[in-house]
Design a protein around this motif. Sequence first.
Motif, short mmCIF file in Angstrom:
data_model
loop_
_atom_site.label_atom_id
_atom_site.label_comp_id
_atom_site.label_asym_id
_atom_site.label_seq_id
_atom_site.Cartn_x
_atom_site.Cartn_y
_atom_site.Cartn_z
N GLY A 19 0.80 -1.22 0.00
CA GLY A 19 0.00 0.00 0.00
C GLY A 19 0.83 1.26 0.00
N LEU A 20 1.97 1.26 -0.69
CA LEU A 20 2.86 2.42 -0.73
C LEU A 20 2.53 3.31 -1.91
CD1 LEU A 20 6.30 0.70 0.00
CD2 LEU A 20 4.67 1.68 1.64
N THR A 21 2.86 4.59 -1.75
CA THR A 21 2.78 5.54 -2.86
C THR A 21 4.18 6.04 -3.15
OG1 THR A 21 2.33 7.37 -1.34
CG2 THR A 21 0.43 6.25 -2.30
N TYR A 22 4.49 6.21 -4.45
CA TYR A 22 5.83 6.61 -4.85
C TYR A 22 5.82 7.99 -5.49
CZ TYR A 22 6.95 1.59 -4.44
OH TYR A 22 7.14 0.31 -3.98
N SER A 23 6.86 8.74 -5.19
CA SER A 23 7.03 10.06 -5.80
C SER A 23 8.53 10.38 -5.87
CB SER A 23 6.31 11.14 -4.99
OG SER A 23 6.51 12.40 -5.57
N PRO A 24 9.06 10.57 -7.09
CA PRO A 24 8.36 10.59 -8.38
C PRO A 24 7.90 9.21 -8.82
CG PRO A 24 10.72 10.77 -8.71
CD PRO A 24 10.49 10.85 -7.23
#
Length: 347
Positions: free
Chosen positions: A214-219
């Motif tokens: 459930g991770l979000t990546y940026s960029p």
Amino acid sequence: MTDRPRLVLVTGSGRSGTSSVAGTLKRLGLHVPQPEVPADDKNPRGYYEPLWVTEFHKRVLNPVPVRTIDTRPTAAAIAARAGSKPEVESELREWLAGQLDTQPAGGQVLVKDPRAFWILPVWTRVAAQLGADVVTLTMLRHPTEVVRSRDTAYLSDQDPAFRRQRETANVAAWVNAAFATERATREQPRAFVRYHDLLGDWRAAMARAGSQLGLTYSPDPSISPHPVDDFIDARLNRSAISWDDIAVPPQLRDLASRTWDAMNVLVEVPDDAAAVATLGECEAEYAEMFDFAAAVAMDATTEKVTQARRELRRKKDAEIAELRAEIESLRGRLGEATAPRRSFWRR
């Protein structure tokens, strides 16, 4: 996804690619608490380990002692007792609260240390008390490659006979760590990432792990070029060897191979029931193998313990003799200083 902060614990056997995946996650926007352990000649690209965390784990585990790689089937239970002490929990809570307070809603804090799995319960307990969710990412690398990488990094100046012994011990430690890590991470969302997958196609490997955790990546990984592109280098894998290249007993080799196969199933399905059951059977087999090995080596172990005790006694006797000599010298000088002096006029 929620507004609760997420604590991402990266673990796995030492030299299995934990630094590579932690460096990747940092370049994907996760926060690594500062300061970090500095890079060195053993890991010139960096460790991405919070310095406080490594020292904390040393304070908890070294006195027990439980090593980063430990062959004893009882090591996990010993480490769990050390990690359950109130003062340990209090120390971790104070540090982790300070880290989480600096994060925005839904922040993702990255903590990497191969020792984390030994005392994972205290991490999850404290994080829950602070309103954070714990997820784990475990790196998988074939035991032969881990052993050779450790040889190159730590044992290059050692006697060949000693290195052969360490090869067997390091394979046993890899197996033991696999069992302990799998068992410790069952209660949290978890992902397993193969080192070769990370080097071969980091986007696919991290997309799968990110979805599982459930991770979000940026960029976003779809961006090209991406900062990770310059960080991940397939040439990092300098230890592509086989079982024929290291000295390991056939029984341990077979057990390690079956353990490796079962752990690989968890890459696609982190809680695959059949794989978990197989690992449980392998763990019981390893415990029996360890007991037999300890029995066979009992005389050699007893001899080493006896020699160590004799050397300790010799050093203590030498220190005592030195102290006694110093005391006698001081007494002599004190006697000279306090002895009555005859008056000149009475001579």
